[in-house]
Motif scaffolding. Structure first.
Motif, short mmCIF file in Angstrom:
data_model
loop_
_atom_site.label_atom_id
_atom_site.label_comp_id
_atom_site.label_asym_id
_atom_site.label_seq_id
_atom_site.Cartn_x
_atom_site.Cartn_y
_atom_site.Cartn_z
N TRP A 103 0.83 -1.21 0.00
CA TRP A 103 0.00 0.00 0.00
C TRP A 103 0.87 1.26 0.00
CZ3 TRP A 103 -5.07 0.51 -0.75
CH2 TRP A 103 -5.86 -0.63 -0.64
N TYR A 104 1.92 1.24 0.79
CA TYR A 104 2.81 2.41 0.82
C TYR A 104 3.45 2.63 -0.55
CZ TYR A 104 2.48 2.23 5.89
OH TYR A 104 2.02 2.25 7.17
N LEU A 105 3.82 1.51 -1.18
CA LEU A 105 4.44 1.64 -2.51
C LEU A 105 3.44 2.20 -3.51
CD1 LEU A 105 6.53 -1.61 -2.58
CD2 LEU A 105 7.27 0.70 -2.15
N ALA A 106 2.17 1.80 -3.37
CA ALA A 106 1.16 2.34 -4.29
C ALA A 106 1.03 3.84 -4.10
CB ALA A 106 -0.18 1.65 -4.03
N VAL A 107 1.00 4.29 -2.83
CA VAL A 107 0.91 5.74 -2.59
C VAL A 107 2.12 6.45 -3.18
CG1 VAL A 107 0.88 7.51 -0.80
CG2 VAL A 107 -0.49 5.47 -0.54
N SER A 108 3.30 5.86 -3.02
CA SER A 108 4.50 6.53 -3.54
C SER A 108 4.45 6.61 -5.07
CB SER A 108 5.74 5.79 -3.07
OG SER A 108 6.17 4.87 -4.02
N ALA A 109 3.93 5.56 -5.71
CA ALA A 109 3.83 5.60 -7.17
C ALA A 109 2.86 6.68 -7.61
CB ALA A 109 3.39 4.23 -7.70
N ILE A 110 1.73 6.80 -6.90
CA ILE A 110 0.74 7.82 -7.29
C ILE A 110 1.33 9.22 -7.12
CG2 ILE A 110 -1.48 8.81 -6.65
CD1 ILE A 110 -2.38 5.99 -5.91
N VAL A 111 2.01 9.43 -6.00
CA VAL A 111 2.59 10.76 -5.76
C VAL A 111 3.64 11.08 -6.82
CG1 VAL A 111 4.01 12.08 -4.17
CG2 VAL A 111 2.09 10.78 -3.31
N PHE A 112 4.45 10.09 -7.17
CA PHE A 112 5.48 10.32 -8.19
C PHE A 112 4.84 10.67 -9.53
CE2 PHE A 112 8.52 9.20 -11.39
CZ PHE A 112 9.72 9.60 -10.86
N ALA A 113 3.79 9.93 -9.90
CA ALA A 113 3.16 10.19 -11.20
C ALA A 113 2.50 11.56 -11.21
CB ALA A 113 2.13 9.10 -11.50
N LEU A 114 1.89 11.94 -10.10
CA LEU A 114 1.29 13.28 -10.03
C LEU A 114 2.35 14.35 -10.19
CD1 LEU A 114 -1.33 12.91 -7.17
CD2 LEU A 114 -1.77 13.63 -9.50
N GLY A 115 3.49 14.15 -9.53
CA GLY A 115 4.56 15.12 -9.68
C GLY A 115 5.06 15.20 -11.11
N ALA A 116 5.14 14.04 -11.77
CA ALA A 116 5.60 14.04 -13.17
C ALA A 116 4.63 14.80 -14.05
CB ALA A 116 5.77 12.60 -13.65
N VAL A 117 3.33 14.58 -13.84
CA VAL A 117 2.33 15.31 -14.63
C VAL A 117 2.47 16.81 -14.39
CG1 VAL A 117 -0.12 15.74 -14.87
CG2 VAL A 117 0.71 13.41 -14.75
N GLY A 118 2.69 17.19 -13.12
CA GLY A 118 2.83 18.61 -12.82
C GLY A 118 4.05 19.21 -13.49
N VAL A 119 5.17 18.49 -13.49
CA VAL A 119 6.37 19.02 -14.13
C VAL A 119 6.12 19.25 -15.61
CG1 VAL A 119 8.72 18.44 -14.80
CG2 VAL A 119 7.99 18.10 -12.48
N MET A 120 5.32 18.34 -16.22
CA MET A 120 5.11 18.47 -17.66
C MET A 120 4.08 19.54 -18.00
SD MET A 120 5.37 14.64 -19.10
CE MET A 120 4.68 13.74 -17.75
N THR A 121 3.08 19.74 -17.15
CA THR A 121 2.00 20.65 -17.56
C THR A 121 2.21 22.08 -17.08
OG1 THR A 121 0.77 19.93 -15.63
CG2 THR A 121 0.22 18.92 -17.72
N ARG A 122 2.75 22.26 -15.88
CA ARG A 122 2.80 23.62 -15.36
C ARG A 122 3.89 24.42 -16.03
NH1 ARG A 122 -0.58 24.44 -11.00
NH2 ARG A 122 -0.10 26.58 -11.50
N ARG A 123 3.69 25.73 -16.13
CA ARG A 123 4.66 26.57 -16.82
C ARG A 123 5.38 27.53 -15.90
NH1 ARG A 123 1.13 29.31 -20.95
NH2 ARG A 123 3.08 30.19 -21.66
N ASN A 124 4.83 27.74 -14.72
CA ASN A 124 5.51 28.60 -13.75
C ASN A 124 6.67 27.82 -13.12
OD1 ASN A 124 6.22 30.15 -11.61
ND2 ASN A 124 4.13 30.69 -11.07
N PRO A 125 7.91 28.33 -13.22
CA PRO A 125 9.03 27.56 -12.67
C PRO A 125 8.92 27.27 -11.19
CG PRO A 125 9.72 29.74 -13.40
CD PRO A 125 8.35 29.55 -13.90
#
Lengths: 274, 99
Positions: free
Chosen positions: B5-27
Protein backbone atom coordinates in the motif's frame (compact mmCIF):
# COMPACT_ATOMS: atom_id res chain seq x y z
CA UNK A 1 -5.83 1.84 14.34
CA UNK A 2 -2.68 2.02 12.29
CA UNK A 3 -4.53 1.12 9.10
CA UNK A 4 -7.08 3.89 9.72
CA UNK A 5 -4.22 6.30 10.24
CA UNK A 6 -2.58 5.02 7.09
CA UNK A 7 -5.63 5.64 4.93
CA UNK A 8 -6.17 9.12 6.36
CA UNK A 9 -2.52 10.04 5.82
CA UNK A 10 -2.42 8.49 2.35
CA UNK A 11 -5.54 10.39 1.32
CA UNK A 12 -3.98 13.57 2.69
CA UNK A 13 -0.74 12.98 0.82
CA UNK A 14 -2.47 12.31 -2.48
CA UNK A 15 -4.87 15.22 -2.03
CA UNK A 16 -1.93 17.51 -1.28
CA UNK A 17 -0.12 16.28 -4.38
CA UNK A 18 -3.19 16.91 -6.54
CA UNK A 19 -3.49 20.35 -5.00
CA UNK A 20 0.09 21.22 -5.89
CA UNK A 21 -0.46 20.25 -9.50
CA UNK A 22 -3.93 21.71 -9.97
CA UNK A 23 -4.08 24.92 -7.95
CA UNK A 24 -3.45 28.03 -9.99
CA UNK A 25 -1.97 30.37 -7.40
CA UNK A 26 1.60 29.28 -6.50
CA UNK A 27 0.99 30.33 -2.92
CA UNK A 28 -1.81 27.80 -2.57
CA UNK A 29 0.40 25.23 -4.26
CA UNK A 30 3.02 25.79 -1.58
CA UNK A 31 0.41 25.40 1.15
CA UNK A 32 -0.83 22.18 -0.45
CA UNK A 33 2.74 20.91 -0.50
CA UNK A 34 3.07 21.67 3.22
CA UNK A 35 -0.04 19.57 3.88
CA UNK A 36 1.35 16.83 1.65
CA UNK A 37 4.64 16.82 3.56
CA UNK A 38 2.90 16.60 6.92
CA UNK A 39 0.78 13.66 5.74
CA UNK A 40 3.91 12.02 4.39
CA UNK A 41 5.59 12.46 7.78
CA UNK A 42 2.69 10.49 9.31
CA UNK A 43 3.33 7.73 6.78
CA UNK A 44 7.01 7.74 7.72
CA UNK A 45 6.05 7.38 11.36
CA UNK A 46 3.86 4.42 10.51
CA UNK A 47 6.87 2.89 8.77
CA UNK A 48 8.87 3.33 11.98
CA UNK A 49 11.14 5.97 10.49
CA UNK A 50 10.86 8.34 13.41
CA UNK A 51 13.96 10.36 12.75
CA UNK A 52 13.20 10.83 9.08
CA UNK A 53 9.67 11.91 9.95
CA UNK A 54 10.99 14.51 12.37
CA UNK A 55 13.49 15.76 9.79
CA UNK A 56 10.71 15.91 7.22
CA UNK A 57 8.54 18.11 9.42
CA UNK A 58 11.28 20.36 10.78
CA UNK A 59 13.51 20.81 7.73
CA UNK A 60 11.17 20.23 4.82
CA UNK A 61 7.80 21.52 5.97
CA UNK A 62 9.46 24.09 8.18
CA UNK A 63 12.52 25.58 6.57
CA UNK A 64 12.32 24.80 2.87
CA UNK A 65 8.67 25.71 2.60
CA UNK A 66 9.32 29.03 4.30
CA UNK A 67 11.92 29.68 1.62
CA UNK A 68 9.27 28.94 -0.99
CA UNK A 69 6.77 31.25 0.68
CA UNK A 70 9.35 34.04 0.73
CA UNK A 71 10.09 33.67 -2.96
CA UNK A 72 6.40 33.49 -3.85
CA UNK A 73 5.83 36.64 -1.84
CA UNK A 74 8.82 38.32 -3.50
CA UNK A 75 7.97 37.38 -7.05
CA UNK A 76 4.37 38.04 -6.15
CA UNK A 77 1.68 38.88 -8.60
CA UNK A 78 3.75 38.24 -11.70
CA UNK A 79 4.01 34.60 -10.69
CA UNK A 80 0.35 34.12 -9.93
CA UNK A 81 -0.88 36.01 -12.95
CA UNK A 82 1.36 33.89 -15.15
CA UNK A 83 -0.18 30.60 -14.27
CA UNK A 84 -1.48 29.16 -17.47
CA UNK A 85 -2.74 32.44 -18.84
CA UNK A 86 0.03 33.95 -20.91
CA UNK A 87 -0.30 33.76 -24.67
CA UNK A 88 2.12 31.40 -26.33
CA UNK A 89 4.04 33.43 -28.90
CA UNK A 90 6.02 30.38 -30.01
CA UNK A 91 3.08 29.05 -31.98
CA UNK A 92 2.00 32.44 -33.16
CA UNK A 93 -1.12 32.27 -31.01
CA UNK A 94 -1.77 35.64 -29.43
CA UNK A 95 -4.97 34.80 -27.72
CA UNK A 96 -4.66 37.04 -24.68
CA UNK A 97 -5.95 35.77 -21.37
CA UNK A 98 -7.22 32.25 -21.70
CA UNK A 99 -8.79 30.16 -19.02
CA UNK A 100 -8.49 26.43 -18.67
CA UNK A 101 -10.91 25.58 -21.45
CA UNK A 102 -9.82 28.27 -23.87
CA UNK A 103 -6.22 27.23 -24.05
CA UNK A 104 -4.54 27.51 -27.41
CA UNK A 105 -4.54 24.19 -29.16
CA UNK A 106 -0.84 23.36 -28.63
CA UNK A 107 -1.25 23.80 -24.87
CA UNK A 108 -4.19 21.45 -24.83
CA UNK A 109 -2.11 18.94 -26.74
CA UNK A 110 0.68 19.31 -24.19
CA UNK A 111 -1.80 18.70 -21.39
CA UNK A 112 -3.24 15.63 -23.03
CA UNK A 113 0.22 14.27 -23.71
CA UNK A 114 1.31 14.96 -20.15
CA UNK A 115 -1.74 13.19 -18.76
CA UNK A 116 -1.10 10.19 -21.00
CA UNK A 117 2.59 10.12 -20.08
CA UNK A 118 1.77 10.48 -16.38
CA UNK A 119 -0.69 7.61 -16.60
CA UNK A 120 1.95 5.57 -18.37
CA UNK A 121 4.48 6.34 -15.63
CA UNK A 122 1.93 5.36 -13.00
CA UNK A 123 1.12 2.03 -14.62
CA UNK A 124 4.78 1.32 -15.15
CA UNK A 125 5.57 2.08 -11.53
CA UNK A 126 2.73 -0.13 -10.37
CA UNK A 127 4.06 -2.98 -12.47
CA UNK A 128 7.61 -2.38 -11.30
CA UNK A 129 6.79 -2.04 -7.61
CA UNK A 130 3.79 -4.24 -7.00
CA UNK A 131 4.30 -6.80 -9.72
CA UNK A 132 7.87 -7.40 -8.69
CA UNK A 133 7.15 -10.81 -7.18
CA UNK A 134 8.85 -9.87 -3.92
CA UNK A 135 7.12 -11.96 -1.30
CA UNK A 136 7.87 -9.53 1.51
CA UNK A 137 5.91 -6.81 -0.26
CA UNK A 138 2.65 -8.24 1.01
CA UNK A 139 3.96 -8.47 4.56
CA UNK A 140 4.03 -5.89 7.29
CA UNK A 141 7.78 -5.45 7.30
CA UNK A 142 10.62 -6.95 9.23
CA UNK A 143 10.14 -7.75 12.92
CA UNK A 144 10.55 -4.71 15.11
CA UNK A 145 11.45 -4.53 18.78
CA UNK A 146 11.28 -1.18 20.55
CA UNK A 147 14.22 0.09 22.50
CA UNK A 148 16.59 3.06 22.78
CA UNK A 149 18.64 1.91 19.77
CA UNK A 150 15.77 0.43 17.82
CA UNK A 151 15.31 0.72 14.08
CA UNK A 152 14.63 4.28 12.94
CA UNK A 153 15.55 6.11 16.12
CA UNK A 154 18.02 9.01 15.99
CA UNK A 155 20.66 6.84 17.64
CA UNK A 156 20.27 4.20 14.94
CA UNK A 157 20.40 6.69 12.06
CA UNK A 158 23.25 8.64 13.60
CA UNK A 159 25.24 5.48 14.07
CA UNK A 160 24.75 4.58 10.42
CA UNK A 161 25.52 8.10 9.19
CA UNK A 162 28.76 8.42 11.11
CA UNK A 163 30.12 4.94 10.55
CA UNK A 164 28.97 3.20 7.43
CA UNK A 165 27.84 6.26 5.48
CA UNK A 166 30.44 8.72 6.67
CA UNK A 167 31.60 9.56 3.16
CA UNK A 168 28.02 10.13 2.03
CA UNK A 169 27.47 12.37 5.02
CA UNK A 170 30.54 14.50 4.22
CA UNK A 171 29.66 14.73 0.54
CA UNK A 172 26.15 15.86 1.43
CA UNK A 173 27.50 18.58 3.70
CA UNK A 174 29.86 19.74 0.97
CA UNK A 175 27.00 19.77 -1.50
CA UNK A 176 25.01 21.99 0.85
CA UNK A 177 27.94 24.39 1.08
CA UNK A 178 28.24 24.58 -2.70
CA UNK A 179 24.50 25.16 -3.04
CA UNK A 180 24.57 27.95 -0.48
CA UNK A 181 27.42 29.71 -2.30
CA UNK A 182 25.68 29.22 -5.62
CA UNK A 183 22.42 30.65 -4.33
CA UNK A 184 24.21 33.73 -3.03
CA UNK A 185 25.94 34.23 -6.36
CA UNK A 186 22.73 33.73 -8.32
CA UNK A 187 20.38 35.85 -6.30
CA UNK A 188 22.36 38.86 -5.24
CA UNK A 189 21.24 42.25 -6.32
CA UNK A 190 24.00 43.26 -8.66
CA UNK A 191 24.40 41.36 -11.88
CA UNK A 192 27.46 39.47 -10.71
CA UNK A 193 31.01 40.68 -10.93
CA UNK A 194 30.51 41.82 -14.52
CA UNK A 195 30.40 45.46 -13.54
CA UNK A 196 34.14 45.86 -13.38
CA UNK A 197 34.03 49.47 -14.52
CA UNK A 198 32.33 50.60 -11.37
CA UNK A 199 34.83 48.70 -9.27
CA UNK A 200 37.79 50.19 -11.10
CA UNK A 201 36.37 53.70 -10.96
CA UNK A 202 36.83 53.76 -7.23
CA UNK A 203 39.75 56.06 -6.48
CA UNK A 204 40.89 55.28 -2.98
CA UNK A 205 41.30 51.94 -1.30
CA UNK A 206 39.84 51.68 2.15
CA UNK A 207 40.88 49.02 4.66
CA UNK A 208 37.46 47.43 4.51
CA UNK A 209 38.12 46.44 0.91
CA UNK A 210 40.50 43.75 2.05
CA UNK A 211 38.13 42.06 4.43
CA UNK A 212 35.10 42.72 2.26
CA UNK A 213 36.07 43.08 -1.40
CA UNK A 214 34.00 45.27 -3.67
CA UNK A 215 31.36 43.67 -5.80
CA UNK A 216 30.76 40.71 -3.58
CA UNK A 217 27.15 41.53 -3.00
CA UNK A 218 27.22 42.92 0.49
CA UNK A 219 24.15 44.51 1.94
CA UNK A 220 25.57 48.02 1.60
CA UNK A 221 26.13 47.44 -2.11
CA UNK A 222 22.65 46.06 -2.39
CA UNK A 223 21.24 49.29 -1.06
CA UNK A 224 23.49 51.89 -2.64
CA UNK A 225 25.03 50.09 -5.58
CA UNK A 226 28.66 49.42 -6.33
CA UNK A 227 29.60 52.99 -6.99
CA UNK A 228 29.32 53.99 -3.39
CA UNK A 229 31.10 57.34 -3.38
CA UNK A 230 29.60 58.52 -6.67
CA UNK A 231 26.12 57.59 -5.54
CA UNK A 232 26.51 59.60 -2.41
CA UNK A 233 27.87 62.60 -4.24
CA UNK A 234 24.96 62.47 -6.64
CA UNK A 235 22.48 62.02 -3.84
CA UNK A 236 23.86 65.17 -2.24
CA UNK A 237 23.64 67.09 -5.50
CA UNK A 238 20.10 65.97 -6.11
CA UNK A 239 19.06 67.18 -2.72
CA UNK A 240 18.58 63.68 -1.37
CA UNK A 241 16.15 62.70 -4.04
CA UNK A 242 17.65 59.27 -4.59
CA UNK A 243 16.36 56.56 -2.37
CA UNK A 244 13.28 58.47 -1.38
CA UNK A 245 9.83 57.02 -1.71
CA UNK A 246 8.53 57.70 -5.18
CA UNK A 247 5.11 59.19 -5.78
CA UNK A 248 3.65 55.81 -6.73
CA UNK A 249 4.64 54.47 -3.36
CA UNK A 250 7.46 52.23 -4.49
CA UNK A 251 10.73 52.65 -2.71
CA UNK A 252 13.27 53.02 -5.45
CA UNK A 253 16.87 52.13 -4.62
CA UNK A 254 19.46 54.64 -5.70
CA UNK A 255 20.75 52.40 -8.45
CA UNK A 256 18.96 49.45 -9.91
CA UNK A 257 20.57 46.06 -10.49
CA UNK A 258 22.86 45.43 -13.42
CA UNK A 259 20.36 43.45 -15.46
CA UNK A 260 17.20 44.84 -16.92
CA UNK A 261 16.20 48.29 -17.89
CA UNK A 262 15.84 50.79 -15.08
CA UNK A 263 12.20 51.73 -14.68
CA UNK A 264 12.83 55.45 -14.89
CA UNK A 265 15.40 55.35 -17.65
CA UNK A 266 14.80 58.78 -19.14
CA UNK A 267 15.41 60.64 -15.96
CA UNK A 268 18.74 58.99 -15.32
CA UNK A 269 20.09 58.40 -18.78
CA UNK A 270 22.21 61.52 -18.76
CA UNK A 271 23.99 60.65 -15.57
CA UNK A 272 25.87 57.71 -17.00
CA UNK A 273 25.75 55.83 -13.76
CA UNK A 274 25.75 52.41 -15.30
CA UNK B 1 -1.39 -2.41 6.21
CA UNK B 2 1.10 -4.18 4.03
CA UNK B 3 4.13 -2.54 2.44
CA UNK B 4 2.47 -2.72 -0.98
CA UNK B 5 0.00 0.00 0.00
CA UNK B 6 2.81 2.41 0.82
CA UNK B 7 4.44 1.64 -2.51
CA UNK B 8 1.16 2.34 -4.29
CA UNK B 9 0.91 5.74 -2.59
CA UNK B 10 4.50 6.53 -3.54
CA UNK B 11 3.83 5.60 -7.17
CA UNK B 12 0.74 7.82 -7.29
CA UNK B 13 2.59 10.76 -5.76
CA UNK B 14 5.48 10.32 -8.19
CA UNK B 15 3.16 10.19 -11.20
CA UNK B 16 1.29 13.28 -10.03
CA UNK B 17 4.56 15.12 -9.68
CA UNK B 18 5.60 14.04 -13.17
CA UNK B 19 2.33 15.31 -14.63
CA UNK B 20 2.83 18.61 -12.82
CA UNK B 21 6.37 19.02 -14.13
CA UNK B 22 5.11 18.47 -17.66
CA UNK B 23 2.00 20.65 -17.56
CA UNK B 24 2.80 23.62 -15.36
CA UNK B 25 4.66 26.57 -16.82
CA UNK B 26 5.51 28.60 -13.75
CA UNK B 27 9.03 27.56 -12.67
CA UNK B 28 8.05 27.86 -9.02
CA UNK B 29 5.33 25.27 -9.45
CA UNK B 30 7.65 23.10 -11.53
CA UNK B 31 10.05 23.07 -8.58
CA UNK B 32 7.20 22.16 -6.24
CA UNK B 33 6.26 19.25 -8.49
CA UNK B 34 9.90 18.14 -8.49
CA UNK B 35 9.63 18.05 -4.72
CA UNK B 36 6.59 15.82 -5.11
CA UNK B 37 8.56 13.38 -7.24
CA UNK B 38 11.42 13.31 -4.74
CA UNK B 39 8.95 12.68 -1.95
CA UNK B 40 7.40 9.78 -3.81
CA UNK B 41 10.86 8.27 -4.17
CA UNK B 42 11.53 8.91 -0.49
CA UNK B 43 8.38 7.10 0.55
CA UNK B 44 9.32 4.09 -1.56
CA UNK B 45 12.82 4.09 -0.06
CA UNK B 46 11.51 4.14 3.47
CA UNK B 47 8.90 1.48 2.74
CA UNK B 48 11.58 -0.81 1.33
CA UNK B 49 13.82 -0.06 4.31
CA UNK B 50 10.98 -1.11 6.59
CA UNK B 51 10.41 -4.20 4.50
CA UNK B 52 13.97 -5.43 5.06
CA UNK B 53 14.40 -3.96 8.52
CA UNK B 54 17.53 -2.22 7.24
CA UNK B 55 18.40 1.41 7.87
CA UNK B 56 20.22 2.06 4.60
CA UNK B 57 17.05 3.22 2.89
CA UNK B 58 16.39 5.76 5.61
CA UNK B 59 19.90 7.19 5.29
CA UNK B 60 19.41 7.43 1.54
CA UNK B 61 16.09 9.21 2.12
CA UNK B 62 17.88 11.77 4.28
CA UNK B 63 20.47 12.26 1.54
CA UNK B 64 17.65 12.77 -0.96
CA UNK B 65 16.24 15.46 1.33
CA UNK B 66 19.64 17.16 1.36
CA UNK B 67 19.80 17.11 -2.41
CA UNK B 68 16.25 18.45 -2.55
CA UNK B 69 17.24 21.30 -0.25
CA UNK B 70 20.19 22.15 -2.52
CA UNK B 71 17.98 22.00 -5.58
CA UNK B 72 15.43 24.32 -3.99
CA UNK B 73 18.19 26.69 -2.97
CA UNK B 74 19.61 26.95 -6.49
CA UNK B 75 16.22 26.87 -8.19
CA UNK B 76 14.78 29.67 -6.10
CA UNK B 77 17.97 31.66 -6.57
CA UNK B 78 17.56 31.28 -10.31
CA UNK B 79 13.91 32.34 -10.12
CA UNK B 80 14.86 35.44 -8.18
CA UNK B 81 17.58 36.21 -10.73
CA UNK B 82 15.12 35.72 -13.60
CA UNK B 83 12.67 38.02 -11.88
CA UNK B 84 15.33 40.68 -11.34
CA UNK B 85 16.28 40.65 -15.01
CA UNK B 86 12.60 41.12 -15.80
CA UNK B 87 12.52 38.04 -17.98
CA UNK B 88 9.22 36.18 -18.18
CA UNK B 89 8.69 33.69 -15.36
CA UNK B 90 7.58 30.99 -17.74
CA UNK B 91 9.43 27.84 -18.64
CA UNK B 92 8.08 27.94 -22.19
CA UNK B 93 9.39 31.43 -22.82
CA UNK B 94 12.82 30.86 -21.30
CA UNK B 95 14.31 28.97 -24.19
CA UNK B 96 17.48 30.83 -25.06
CA UNK B 97 19.54 27.69 -24.61
CA UNK B 98 17.43 25.83 -27.10
CA UNK B 99 19.69 26.75 -29.99
Amino acid sequence: MSSVLFFIAAAGAIAGAIGVVVLRDPFYSVLALVGHLLALAVLFLLLRAEFVAAVQVVVYAGAIMVLYVFVVAYVGESASSLGERLPVPRYGVRSGPTGGAGLPAPRRGVRLGAALLGGGVLIELFIALLGSGLKAIGGHGAPYSPGPNAYGTPAYIGNLLLTRFLLVFEIASFLLLIAAVGAVVLARRRGGLGDRAAIDRQESIVPLDFTRPRGTGTMAEGVTGLDFAATHARAGANGGEDGEARPDGQLQPATVGGGGEPPDGERRNGEGGW
Amino acid sequence: VSIAWYLAVSAIVFALGAVGVMTRRNPLVVLLCLELMLNGANLALIAFARMWGNGDGQVLAIVVMTVAACEVCIGLGMIVAIYRRQLPLDVDELRELQG
